[in-house]
Motif scaffolding. Structure first.
Motif, PDB file in Angstrom:
ATOM      1  N   GLN A 168       0.635  -1.057   0.106  1.00  0.00           N
ATOM      2  CA  GLN A 168      -0.171  -0.103  -0.064  1.00  0.00           C
ATOM      3  C   GLN A 168       0.792   1.273  -0.006  1.00  0.00           C
ATOM      4  O   GLN A 168       0.418   2.336  -0.059  1.00  0.00           O
ATOM      5  CB  GLN A 168      -0.859  -0.082   0.992  1.00  0.00           C
ATOM      6  CG  GLN A 168      -1.946  -1.020   1.086  1.00  0.00           C
ATOM      7  CD  GLN A 168      -2.835  -1.213   2.477  1.00  0.00           C
ATOM      8  OE1 GLN A 168      -2.441  -0.569   3.480  1.00  0.00           O
ATOM      9  NE2 GLN A 168      -4.020  -1.827   2.264  1.00  0.00           N
ATOM     10  N   SER A 169       2.073   1.350   0.538  1.00  0.00           N
ATOM     11  CA  SER A 169       2.860   2.453   0.495  1.00  0.00           C
ATOM     12  C   SER A 169       3.755   2.459  -0.874  1.00  0.00           C
ATOM     13  O   SER A 169       4.497   3.392  -1.055  1.00  0.00           O
ATOM     14  CB  SER A 169       4.070   2.172   1.595  1.00  0.00           C
ATOM     15  OG  SER A 169       3.177   2.336   2.831  1.00  0.00           O
ATOM     16  N   GLY A 170       3.556   1.570  -1.581  1.00  0.00           N
ATOM     17  CA  GLY A 170       4.088   1.707  -3.052  1.00  0.00           C
ATOM     18  C   GLY A 170       5.607   1.029  -3.076  1.00  0.00           C
ATOM     19  O   GLY A 170       6.356   1.206  -4.086  1.00  0.00           O
ATOM     20  N   ASN A 171       5.862   0.348  -2.035  1.00  0.00           N
ATOM     21  CA  ASN A 171       7.154  -0.500  -1.872  1.00  0.00           C
ATOM     22  C   ASN A 171       6.975  -1.796  -2.630  1.00  0.00           C
ATOM     23  O   ASN A 171       6.083  -2.484  -2.828  1.00  0.00           O
ATOM     24  CB  ASN A 171       7.732  -0.619  -0.552  1.00  0.00           C
ATOM     25  CG  ASN A 171       8.056   0.598   0.000  1.00  0.00           C
ATOM     26  OD1 ASN A 171       8.314   1.639  -0.453  1.00  0.00           O
ATOM     27  ND2 ASN A 171       7.435   0.857   1.529  1.00  0.00           N
ATOM     28  N   LEU A 172       8.238  -2.437  -3.316  1.00  0.00           N
ATOM     29  CA  LEU A 172       8.247  -3.903  -3.977  1.00  0.00           C
ATOM     30  C   LEU A 172       8.084  -4.643  -2.600  1.00  0.00           C
ATOM     31  O   LEU A 172       8.498  -4.544  -1.764  1.00  0.00           O
ATOM     32  CB  LEU A 172       9.532  -3.937  -4.605  1.00  0.00           C
ATOM     33  CG  LEU A 172       9.674  -2.941  -5.932  1.00  0.00           C
ATOM     34  CD1 LEU A 172      11.080  -3.385  -6.518  1.00  0.00           C
ATOM     35  CD2 LEU A 172       8.454  -3.242  -6.874  1.00  0.00           C
ATOM     36  N   ILE A 173       7.323  -5.711  -2.930  1.00  0.00           N
ATOM     37  CA  ILE A 173       7.019  -6.797  -2.266  1.00  0.00           C
ATOM     38  C   ILE A 173       8.236  -7.892  -2.349  1.00  0.00           C
ATOM     39  O   ILE A 173       8.119  -8.571  -3.616  1.00  0.00           O
ATOM     40  CB  ILE A 173       5.718  -7.521  -2.369  1.00  0.00           C
ATOM     41  CG1 ILE A 173       4.667  -6.397  -1.854  1.00  0.00           C
ATOM     42  CG2 ILE A 173       5.632  -8.838  -1.338  1.00  0.00           C
ATOM     43  CD1 ILE A 173       3.283  -6.947  -2.147  1.00  0.00           C
ATOM     44  N   ILE A 174       9.064  -8.351  -1.640  1.00  0.00           N
ATOM     45  CA  ILE A 174      10.083  -9.102  -1.733  1.00  0.00           C
ATOM     46  C   ILE A 174      10.114 -10.342  -0.765  1.00  0.00           C
ATOM     47  O   ILE A 174       9.960 -10.047   0.311  1.00  0.00           O
ATOM     48  CB  ILE A 174      11.364  -8.417  -1.740  1.00  0.00           C
ATOM     49  CG1 ILE A 174      11.572  -7.274  -2.652  1.00  0.00           C
ATOM     50  CG2 ILE A 174      12.714  -9.365  -2.041  1.00  0.00           C
ATOM     51  CD1 ILE A 174      12.693  -6.256  -2.388  1.00  0.00           C
TER      52      ILE A 174
END
Length: 219
Positions: free
Chosen positions: A153-159
Motif C-alpha cells: 500500500q505504500s508503493g514499495n516492492l514486495i520481496i
C-alpha cells in the motif's frame, strides 16, 4: 515493469466498431471471391482444386531473444510466438496466434540486488489480406497476461526469498498494421510486420507500436 492501468471505454468502442467494419469487409471479399470462382453450394464449398482443408493451411513463428541492462537492472528475455493461418481464398487468411515470453531480471533496489522471473503469455485471432505478392494487411484481436511488480500500500516492492514478487494483469489488444513477406513462390519465407495497438492505455509509457519478425511455411 509497468504499473496497473485502466483502459478507457472509448478505446473499446473503437475496437468493436473496427471489428464490425472488418467483418463487413470480410463478407464482401468472400462474396466477391465466391462469384469469381463459381463456388458451388455443396458439402465441398470450402475446398477447391488445391485440395483438402490441410492444403489451405500455412504456418508461421516468431522468436524473441534479447538482453538489456543499466546501472540498476539487467534483463534477459526469450520467447516464441507460433501461428497457423487458413486460406479462405488465396489473398485472405484467418487463424490463431499464441505467444510466450520468459525473462530473468536482476534489480538493484536500495543497494540490494533482487531477482525476478516475469513471464508473459497470451493469444488471439488474426485476419490477413495479401494485397500484393509481397505486402499484406493484418488485423488481430487478442488477450495477454502481462507481468507487473507487486507493491504494498505504500508503493514499495514486495520481496520474498530474495525475489521480487510478480503479479499478472489481463489485457485486451487490438492491432492493425501492414507487413512485408519475402514471397518468391517458395515454401519458406520471412516477414516483417508493423502493428498499432488501439487498446494501449493512455497512461502508460509503452509505445502502441509493435514490430514483429518471423518465418513462414506455405504462406
Amino acid at each position: 515493469m509497468k504499473l496497473f492501468k485502466i483502459k478507457p471505454d472509448m478505446k473499446k468502442i473503437l475496437v468493436y466498431s473496427s471489428l464490425i467494419l472488418f467483418c463487413w469487409l470480410f463478407v464482401g471479399l468472400q462474396d466477391a471471391d465466391a462469384q469469381r470462382r463459381g463456388e458451388k453450394d455443396n458439402d465441398d464449398e470450402y475446398f477447391d482444386d488445391r485440395g483438402s482443408f490441410k492444403d489451405r493451411l500455412w504456418y508461421g513463428a516468431g522468436g524473441n531473444l534479447g538482453f538489456a541492462g543499466n546501472n540498476n537492472s539487467s534483463t534477459f528475455l526469450i520467447g516464441l510466438s507460433p501461428m497457423v493461418g487458413y486460406k479462405i481464398f488465396e489473398e485472405l487468411s484467418v487463424g490463431p496466434r499464441i505467444f510466450f515470453n520468459f525473462s530473468t531480471t536482476r534489480e538493484n533496489y536500495f543497494g540490494t540486488v533482487y531477482r525476478s522471473n516475469p513471464t508473459s503469455y497470451g493469444g488471439g485471432i488474426f485476419a490477413r489480406y495479401k494485397a500484393f505478392q509481397t505486402f499484406f494487411a493484418q488485423a488481430e484481436f487478442g488477450i495477454s497476461r502481462d507481468p507487473f511488480y507487486a507493491v504494498d500500500q505504500s508503493g514499495n516492492l514486495i520481496i520474498e526469498n530474495n525475489k521480487i514478487q510478480i503479479v499478472h494483469q489481463t489485457s485486451e489488444n487490438f492491432y492493425l498494421g501492414a507487413g512485408y513477406h519475402s514471397g518468391g513462390g517458395g515454401a519458406f519465407g520471412y516477414e516483417i510486420l508493423l502493428l498499432y495497438n488501439f487498446l494501449e492505455p493512455a497512461d502508460t509509457l509503452d509505445l502502441p507500436f509493435e514490430l514483429r519478425f518471423g518465418l513462414t511455411w506455405g504462406f
